[in-house]
Design an enzyme around this catalytic site. Structure first.
Site, PDB file in Angstrom:
ATOM      1  N   CYS A  14      -0.327   4.159   2.100  1.00 41.99           N
ATOM      2  CA  CYS A  14      -0.139   3.966   3.548  1.00 41.99           C
ATOM      3  C   CYS A  14       1.328   4.176   3.927  1.00 41.99           C
ATOM      4  O   CYS A  14       1.622   4.800   4.947  1.00 41.99           O
ATOM      5  CB  CYS A  14      -0.498   2.544   3.988  1.00 41.99           C
ATOM      6  SG  CYS A  14      -1.994   1.866   3.312  1.00 41.99           S
ATOM      7  N   ASP A  15       2.237   3.646   3.132  1.00 43.21           N
ATOM      8  CA  ASP A  15       3.624   3.514   3.595  1.00 43.21           C
ATOM      9  C   ASP A  15       4.675   4.272   2.790  1.00 43.21           C
ATOM     10  O   ASP A  15       5.836   4.311   3.194  1.00 43.21           O
ATOM     11  CB  ASP A  15       4.006   2.011   3.614  1.00 43.21           C
ATOM     12  CG  ASP A  15       3.115   1.228   4.563  1.00 43.21           C
ATOM     13  OD1 ASP A  15       2.729   1.786   5.596  1.00 43.21           O
ATOM     14  OD2 ASP A  15       2.799   0.068   4.265  1.00 43.21           O
ATOM     15  N   CYS A  60       0.833  -1.202   0.000  1.00 42.37           N
ATOM     16  CA  CYS A  60       0.000   0.000   0.000  1.00 42.37           C
ATOM     17  C   CYS A  60       0.869   1.254   0.000  1.00 42.37           C
ATOM     18  O   CYS A  60       1.365   1.677   1.046  1.00 42.37           O
ATOM     19  CB  CYS A  60      -0.929  -0.031   1.216  1.00 42.37           C
ATOM     20  SG  CYS A  60      -1.947   1.444   1.357  1.00 42.37           S
TER      21      CYS A  60
END
Ligand code: NDP
Length: 312
Positions: free
Chosen positions: A137-138, A134
């Site tokens: 997200c990261d 992701c």
């Protein structure tokens, strides 16, 4: 005897819990079945920095908060997995792994999706420590680093482009010599000076250190000449597709785009009245916690309307 409910919510990600909060406040006394991974995909992430109103929270903590909100609003939360669903009969019947039956006047499907993984041992070892599925997200954690992305579809190309916002360099590694992604995305990718594409290659191994657990590079193999190559990088994003968790509704609800549940435009209504779909089970485009939560809200409002208008 089946347990009767006006609203059965299947799944415990942001979509399910938000539907539960709204459903409870509409006095529908929902029952929510958490499924095999209570809290869903966010429980396997670390910091979440894009949930509005909270600058930073651990994924599992966010899900615990959502669960306790749903519970305090009045939802009956059951830590069980539905393994069978009969939508051909009304009221709908759901059967849990433990043999419990539920008879539901409406259903919100919020079973989510799972990122596909390659299944390498080293991938499992560094998941959450340099290996991710992701980018939104990261990606932020790899500022000014070299990042590799595995895959050749829309997700891989979009993730690679998104990661150029943070990375010094993004290397996309694809197993063939053409991308599956839309042409317009490909064009953007090839034009981006931070992107390099390595064709006809597959990831063999992720290389890293144990203390602290982190990625140092990858080993890939050229599928044509079988030569191996090591590349230094701090982040590895696996983007080989997502699979909607749709086992319960196969052959019952209309699906598209590789199994995602079809909903009516601007709605969570599925092809069966009284069955609503929210979050990643239907969303192949945004796949964010906040969009899933928004759909959960829509689904509960639509279920409430369906129940109010239903001819008994
Ligand atoms: P896709 O299935 O479209 O692509 C997966 C990619 O990963 C393919 O290039 C595939 O290679 C590669 N791949 C699959 N398995 C392996 C493996 N074992 N090893 C190496 N590579 C592998 O998945 P996406 O998640 O990209 O997209 C899913 C759906 O969602 C699609 O319909 C897509 O169009 C849609 N989508 C739409 C978006 C948008 O509209 N903006 C954004 C993201 C997704 P190969 O090509 O060789 O098969």
């Amino acid at each position: 005897m089946p347990e009767k409910t006006k609203l059965l919510i299947i799944g415990s990600g942001p979509a399910g819990y938000t539907a539960a909060v709204y459903g409870s406040r509409a006095l529908l006394e929902p029952i929510l079945l958490q499924g095999i991974q209570p809290g869903g995909q966010l429980t396997i992430t670390t910091e979440v920095e894009n949930w509005p109103g909270v600058k930073e929270i651990q994924g599992p903590d966010l899900m615990t908060n959502l669960e306790s909100h749903a519970k305090s609003a009045g939802t009956k939360i059951i830590n069980e997995t539905i393994i069978k669903l009969n939508l051909k009969k009304y009221p709908f019947i759901a059967m849990s792994e433990g043999g419990n039956q539920y008879e539901a006047e409406s259903i919100i499907l919020a079973t989510g999706a799972q990122a596909k993984w390659l299944g390498l041992k080293s991938e499992e070892k560094y998941k959450g420590f340099g290996v991710s599925a992701c980018a939104t997200c990261d990606g932020f954690f790899f500022r000014n680093e070299i990042i590799t992305v595995i895959g050749g579809g829309n997700t891989a190309v979009e993730e690679a482009l998104f990661l150029t916002n943070f990375a010094r360099k993004v290397i996309l590694i694809h197993r063939r010599d053409t991308l599956r992604a839309e042409k317009i995305l490909q064009e953007r990718l090839f034009k981006n000076p931070k992107v390099e594409v390595i064709w006809n290659s597959q990831l063999k191994e992720i290389i890293g250190i144990d203390n602290p657990l982190s990625v140092e590079g990858i080993k890939i193999e050229n599928l044509l000449d079988k030569k191996e190559l090591e590349i230094s990088c701090k982040g590895v994003f696996i983007a080989i597709g997502h699979a909607p968790s749709n086992e319960l509704i196969i052959n019952q609800l209309e699906t598209h785009n590789g199994g995602y549940v079809v909903t009516k435009p601007n709605s969570t209504e599925t092809s069966i009245p009284g069955v609503f779909a929210a979050g990643d089970i239907t969303d192949f485009k945004y796949r964010q916690a906040v969009t899933a939560a928004g759909m959960g809200c829509m689904a509960a409002l639509e279920a409430e309307k369906f129940l109010a208008e239903k001819i008994v």
